[in-house]
Enzyme design. Structure first.
Site, PDB file in Angstrom:
ATOM      1  N   ASP A   3       7.402  14.517   4.679  1.00  0.00           N
ATOM      2  CA  ASP A   3       5.951  14.643   4.644  1.00  0.00           C
ATOM      3  C   ASP A   3       5.332  13.254   4.728  1.00  0.00           C
ATOM      4  O   ASP A   3       5.845  12.300   4.137  1.00  0.00           O
ATOM      5  CB  ASP A   3       5.514  15.336   3.352  1.00  0.00           C
ATOM      6  CG  ASP A   3       4.076  15.806   3.417  1.00  0.00           C
ATOM      7  OD1 ASP A   3       3.869  16.994   3.710  1.00  0.00           O
ATOM      8  OD2 ASP A   3       3.159  14.989   3.190  1.00  0.00           O
ATOM      9  N   ILE A   4       4.217  13.111   5.451  1.00  0.00           N
ATOM     10  CA  ILE A   4       3.565  11.807   5.589  1.00  0.00           C
ATOM     11  C   ILE A   4       2.832  11.385   4.324  1.00  0.00           C
ATOM     12  O   ILE A   4       2.491  10.221   4.168  1.00  0.00           O
ATOM     13  CB  ILE A   4       2.609  11.759   6.808  1.00  0.00           C
ATOM     14  CG1 ILE A   4       1.483  12.782   6.658  1.00  0.00           C
ATOM     15  CG2 ILE A   4       3.367  11.954   8.103  1.00  0.00           C
ATOM     16  CD1 ILE A   4       0.398  12.655   7.730  1.00  0.00           C
ATOM     17  N   ASN A  60       0.925  26.349   2.953  1.00  0.00           N
ATOM     18  CA  ASN A  60      -0.531  26.271   2.841  1.00  0.00           C
ATOM     19  C   ASN A  60      -1.140  27.136   3.938  1.00  0.00           C
ATOM     20  O   ASN A  60      -0.616  27.195   5.050  1.00  0.00           O
ATOM     21  CB  ASN A  60      -1.016  24.826   3.001  1.00  0.00           C
ATOM     22  CG  ASN A  60      -0.497  23.928   1.905  1.00  0.00           C
ATOM     23  OD1 ASN A  60      -0.408  24.338   0.755  1.00  0.00           O
ATOM     24  ND2 ASN A  60      -0.143  22.706   2.247  1.00  0.00           N
ATOM     25  N   VAL A  69      -2.432  21.094   9.250  1.00  0.00           N
ATOM     26  CA  VAL A  69      -1.736  21.209  10.527  1.00  0.00           C
ATOM     27  C   VAL A  69      -1.582  22.696  10.802  1.00  0.00           C
ATOM     28  O   VAL A  69      -0.971  23.416  10.004  1.00  0.00           O
ATOM     29  CB  VAL A  69      -0.356  20.514  10.470  1.00  0.00           C
ATOM     30  CG1 VAL A  69       0.420  20.757  11.750  1.00  0.00           C
ATOM     31  CG2 VAL A  69      -0.517  19.030  10.190  1.00  0.00           C
ATOM     32  N   HIS A  73       4.481  25.639   8.314  1.00  0.00           N
ATOM     33  CA  HIS A  73       5.587  24.816   7.857  1.00  0.00           C
ATOM     34  C   HIS A  73       5.710  24.998   6.351  1.00  0.00           C
ATOM     35  O   HIS A  73       4.734  25.257   5.667  1.00  0.00           O
ATOM     36  CB  HIS A  73       5.391  23.339   8.227  1.00  0.00           C
ATOM     37  CG  HIS A  73       4.072  22.765   7.800  1.00  0.00           C
ATOM     38  ND1 HIS A  73       2.895  23.011   8.491  1.00  0.00           N
ATOM     39  CD2 HIS A  73       3.746  21.983   6.750  1.00  0.00           C
ATOM     40  CE1 HIS A  73       1.902  22.377   7.877  1.00  0.00           C
ATOM     41  NE2 HIS A  73       2.386  21.752   6.806  1.00  0.00           N
ATOM     42  N   HIS A  75       6.769  23.397   2.795  1.00  0.00           N
ATOM     43  CA  HIS A  75       7.016  22.171   2.046  1.00  0.00           C
ATOM     44  C   HIS A  75       8.120  22.432   1.028  1.00  0.00           C
ATOM     45  O   HIS A  75       8.111  23.463   0.357  1.00  0.00           O
ATOM     46  CB  HIS A  75       5.755  21.743   1.277  1.00  0.00           C
ATOM     47  CG  HIS A  75       4.600  21.400   2.153  1.00  0.00           C
ATOM     48  ND1 HIS A  75       4.234  20.097   2.415  1.00  0.00           N
ATOM     49  CD2 HIS A  75       3.716  22.181   2.810  1.00  0.00           C
ATOM     50  CE1 HIS A  75       3.176  20.097   3.204  1.00  0.00           C
ATOM     51  NE2 HIS A  75       2.839  21.358   3.463  1.00  0.00           N
TER      52      HIS A  75
END
Length: 95
Positions: A3-4, A60, A69, A73, A75
């Site tokens: 994750d960024i 999310n 985004v 995806h 997490h």
């Protein structure tokens, strides 16, 4: 993929190749894909050594759910005790 903006010592993403914008767009035909994402998260936690202590998985969905985004995806967060509730007072900015 990492994750960024990591929220734990370990924070990675499980990203499917198939494009699905949000959780609301998952269909019955995607059940196997989503199940595979969840089992992959468990394998990652086991491989990284924190499955037994515990970890968190998060999808999310849309802006109020923190999605920035618009490609689903999952997490995977671990490596420390994770508090509750996991929210902030400000919404994230879409990418």
């Amino acid at each position: 993929m990492c994750d960024i903006n990591p929220q734990a010592p370990f924070h990675c993403l499980v990203i499917p190749k198939k494009h699905i914008s949000t959780l609301n767009d998952i269909t019955e035909q995607d059940r196997e894909l989503v199940g595979h994402m969840v089992t992959t998260a468990g394998k990652i936690a086991a491989d990284k050594g924190f499955a037994q202590e515990g970890y968190r998985t998060v999808f999310n969905c849309n802006s109020h759910g923190g999605q920035t985004v618009y490609h689903i995806h999952l997490h995977v967060l671990g490596g420390k005790p994770l508090g509750w509730p996991p929210y902030q007072d400000t919404l994230k900015t879409p990418v």
